[in-house]
Design a protein around this motif. Sequence first.
Motif, PDB file in Angstrom:
ATOM      1  N   UNK A  87       0.813  -1.220   0.000  1.00 38.80           N
ATOM      2  CA  UNK A  87       0.000   0.000   0.000  1.00 38.80           C
ATOM      3  C   UNK A  87       0.852   1.278   0.000  1.00 38.80           C
ATOM      4  N   UNK A  88       2.116   1.188  -0.438  1.00 39.48           N
ATOM      5  CA  UNK A  88       3.021   2.338  -0.643  1.00 39.48           C
ATOM      6  C   UNK A  88       3.654   2.172  -2.023  1.00 39.48           C
ATOM      7  N   UNK A  89       2.922   2.460  -3.103  1.00 40.07           N
ATOM      8  CA  UNK A  89       3.388   2.145  -4.454  1.00 40.07           C
ATOM      9  C   UNK A  89       4.796   2.673  -4.750  1.00 40.07           C
ATOM     10  N   UNK A  90       5.563   1.822  -5.421  1.00 36.64           N
ATOM     11  CA  UNK A  90       6.921   2.164  -5.855  1.00 36.64           C
ATOM     12  C   UNK A  90       7.081   1.728  -7.310  1.00 36.64           C
ATOM     13  N   UNK A  91       7.993   2.417  -8.010  1.00 35.92           N
ATOM     14  CA  UNK A  91       8.307   2.073  -9.391  1.00 35.92           C
ATOM     15  C   UNK A  91       9.818   1.925  -9.538  1.00 35.92           C
ATOM     16  N   UNK A  92      10.223   0.932 -10.293  1.00 30.05           N
ATOM     17  CA  UNK A  92      11.636   0.687 -10.573  1.00 30.05           C
ATOM     18  C   UNK A  92      11.848   0.607 -12.076  1.00 30.05           C
ATOM     19  N   UNK A  93      13.009   1.081 -12.507  1.00 31.18           N
ATOM     20  CA  UNK A  93      13.444   0.890 -13.884  1.00 31.18           C
ATOM     21  C   UNK A  93      14.597  -0.096 -13.853  1.00 31.18           C
ATOM     22  N   UNK A  94      14.529  -1.110 -14.717  1.00 32.41           N
ATOM     23  CA  UNK A  94      15.542  -2.160 -14.774  1.00 32.41           C
ATOM     24  C   UNK A  94      16.160  -2.214 -16.166  1.00 32.41           C
ATOM     25  N   UNK A  95      17.437  -2.540 -16.190  1.00 27.27           N
ATOM     26  CA  UNK A  95      18.113  -2.892 -17.427  1.00 27.27           C
ATOM     27  C   UNK A  95      18.012  -4.412 -17.536  1.00 27.27           C
TER      28      UNK A  95
END
Length: 148
Positions: free
Chosen positions: A99-107
Amino acid sequence: MKIRYPEDVMKFIGNESVVDHFKLISKDGNSLLVGARNIVYNLSIHDLTEQQRLVWQSPEDDVKMCVVKGKDEEACQNYIRIMVVTSPGRLFVCGTNSFRPMCNTYIINESNYTLEATKNGQAVCPYDPRHNSTSVLAGKCLSMRIFY
């Protein structure tokens, strides 16, 4: 009643110990990327064998805070709800993260995923794993809509 499949039907089961809550499927070349509970599966499009997996669990402190706020432990996991291949070899993923949205960018490499960047997922990803969402990438702008 148990469903019987013909021998030549390909199946991907995922995690057999808990329900995976598959929500997203994205095609990337010869792979299917499948978003689930705490995992993004990278499957061969030809035979559905698992080529790689990206494990992304909520930090223990976020899970504890979620439970303290009255949510059950099942809901306090990281459900992948946004997944976009932004360019060849680059994957943008957002999860509910207790319930604490996070976003990641991956190679995306042949053997693993390398974390490139992390950002707050508010207004990009739903908080609640039960909410459905749709995302669209137009140029460099990601738009998301939640459906209740």
